[in-house]
Design an enzyme around this catalytic site. Structure first.
Site, PDB file in Angstrom:
ATOM      1  CB  SER A  36      -0.912   0.015   1.224  1.00 50.49           C
ATOM      2  OG  SER A  36      -0.139  -0.128   2.401  1.00 50.49           O
ATOM      3  CG  ASP A 338      -4.854   5.260   6.536  1.00 51.40           C
ATOM      4  OD1 ASP A 338      -3.707   5.125   7.020  1.00 51.40           O
ATOM      5  OD2 ASP A 338      -5.237   4.615   5.535  1.00 51.40           O
ATOM      6  CG  HIS A 341      -1.574   3.541   4.448  1.00 49.84           C
ATOM      7  ND1 HIS A 341      -2.832   3.066   4.767  1.00 49.84           N
ATOM      8  CD2 HIS A 341      -0.873   2.482   4.003  1.00 49.84           C
ATOM      9  CE1 HIS A 341      -2.892   1.772   4.497  1.00 49.84           C
ATOM     10  NE2 HIS A 341      -1.720   1.382   4.047  1.00 49.84           N
TER      11      HIS A 341
END
Ligand SMILES: *[C@@H]1O[C@H](CO)[C@@H](O)[C@H](O)[C@H]1NC(C)=O
Ligand SMILES: *[C@@H]1O[C@H](CO)[C@@H](O)[C@H](O)[C@H]1NC(C)=O
Ligand SMILES: *[C@@H]1O[C@H](CO)[C@@H](O)[C@H](O)[C@H]1NC(C)=O
Length: 371
Positions: A36, A338, A341
């Site tokens: 990610s 978040d 991240h």
């Protein structure tokens, strides 16, 4: 005196032009593998079943103004690297359409991906929490499958890949996250390091065997400073925190992984002296946010910008995007987006510190563009 000045000026002008003209675009293409931290849309394209919020605002609110599948408010390190070399943002592999130009590279990274194959986690009974099975090996297979559309003869491929930048990661972070999030203790995490490092090294070697000569292998972030770890492993015992409020043991763990990765990369450099294998120190680059938040425009850097409450605004029952969660007014005032991240602002600082130094070893090729 005048002539002297003129000579000096001419010298400087030519010196400058020479550098820019001979190397206007150090790279023709970028190929990226990872999770990610660098996925630009593959996880979303594959359905994003375990985290559908990635397909909705506030993800993407800062730069793209819509959700793109990036796990951030805006651009990622890989986007800033592409910008720095004058290349377009990498198209995600799973969203390629027939006839789409892939000459400038492709992104194979998938959010949630692991360095080890998914069977490893399924066997341990933690397959259910995995966002994806598209591990590093699967991503490598995608690359091999796509190769005939990129170049044909060996000579053709060699000359094209010589002018391409390959990024292997960041990857491996999830191998540890999954184990930690289901309650694995840090001893169990340490036990997985040799396997994870081996997985990263194998993929890097495979890419060199395919013709890659310029590679970047990033290490792990200071996970002891991440809101999700700080929330899960929260304790009244002040001993477990450092002066910046980070979990000492998990930062030490990330440093251990990075050390082992570095040792293995050094061996790889001896095995492939013709390749340039760059270690990207994400740990050092990001640690500065927690040591000197104000210097980067962050008001405190541990707290997540987007989340559903709790001391660090990370609530596993109300993650960013969930009903009951909220994003801060200005994400550029936060390093953490978040809970897991980072924000575009943080990623920009990391990218800059990799390309302009000093957090890459050896340094990146100089680029005529600025981030
Ligand atoms: C991964 O593979 C397992 C076993 O085939 C399957 O049960 C699971 O649904 C897959 N996970 C995802 C996210 O696709
Ligand atoms: C970690 O877990 C292992 C296996 O469950 C156990 O043997 C060990 O004592 C645990 N270590 C700590 C520090 O809790
Ligand atoms: C976390 O989210 C849940 C579900 O929205 C909510 O009930 C709970 O109060 C939240 N916890 C905190 C600490 O804000």
């Amino acid at each position: 005196m005048k002539i002297h000045m003129l000579l000096i000026m001419t010298f400087f002008t030519f010196g400058f032009l020479d550098k820019v003209v001979s190397n206007p675009h150090p790279f023709e293409a970028i190929f990226n593998f990872g999770d990610s931290l660098s996925d630009t849309g593959n996880f979303l394209a594959s359905g994003a079943i375990l985290f559908p919020f990635i397909g909705k605002l506030p993800y993407g609110e800062t730069f793209f103004r819509h959700a793109t599948g990036r796990c951030s408010d805006g651009r990622l390190v890989i986007d800033f690297i592409a910008e720095a070399y004058g290349l377009p943002y990498l198209p995600p592999y799973l969203k390629l359409t027939k006839g789409q130009s892939i000459h400038h590279g492709v992104n194979f990274a998938v959010a949630g991906a692991t360095a080890l194959d998914s069977e490893f986690f399924i066997k341990k009974g933690i397959g259910k929490i995995m966002w994806t099975n598209d591990s590093l090996n699967i991503q490598l297979e995608w690359f091999k499958k796509l190769k005939p559309s990129l170049c044909t003869t060996k000579q053709d491929c060699d000359s094209y890949f010589k002018r391409a930048l390959f990024l292997v990661g960041e990857i491996g972070g999830n191998d540890y996250n999954y184990a930690a999030f289901v309650g694995g203790n840090i001893t169990q995490l340490f036990a997985n390091v040799p396997l994870v490092v081996e997985g990263i090294i194998k993929a890097t070697s495979a890419l060199i065997d395919e013709g890659a000569v310029e590679l970047v292998v990033p290490g792990n972030l200071p996970i002891g400073c991440s809101a999700v770890y700080l929330t899960i492993f929260r304790s009244q015992n002040k001993e477990i925190y450092d002066n910046h409020g980070c979990l000492k043991a998990f930062n030490a763990f990330a440093q251990y992984h990075n050390k082992q990765l570095n040792l293995a990369l050094e061996t790889l450099r001896h095995k492939y002296p013709h390749a340039r294998i760059i270690y990207a120190d994400y740990y050092g680059a990001a640690l500065r946010f927690f040591h000197e938040p104000g210097h980067f425009g962050f008001i405190g850097s541990l707290r997540a910008c987007c989340g559903g409450g709790g001391p660090l605004n990370f609530n596993n029952s109300a993650r960013c995007g969930h009903i009951g969660s909220k994003a801060c007014a200005n994400p550029s005032t936060h390093a953490n987006w978040d809970g897991i991240h980072l924000t575009e602002a943080a990623y920009r600082h990391i990218a800059k510190s990799l390309i302009d130094g000093p957090f890459s070893n050896p340094p990146f090729k100089s680029s005529p563009f600025k981030i």
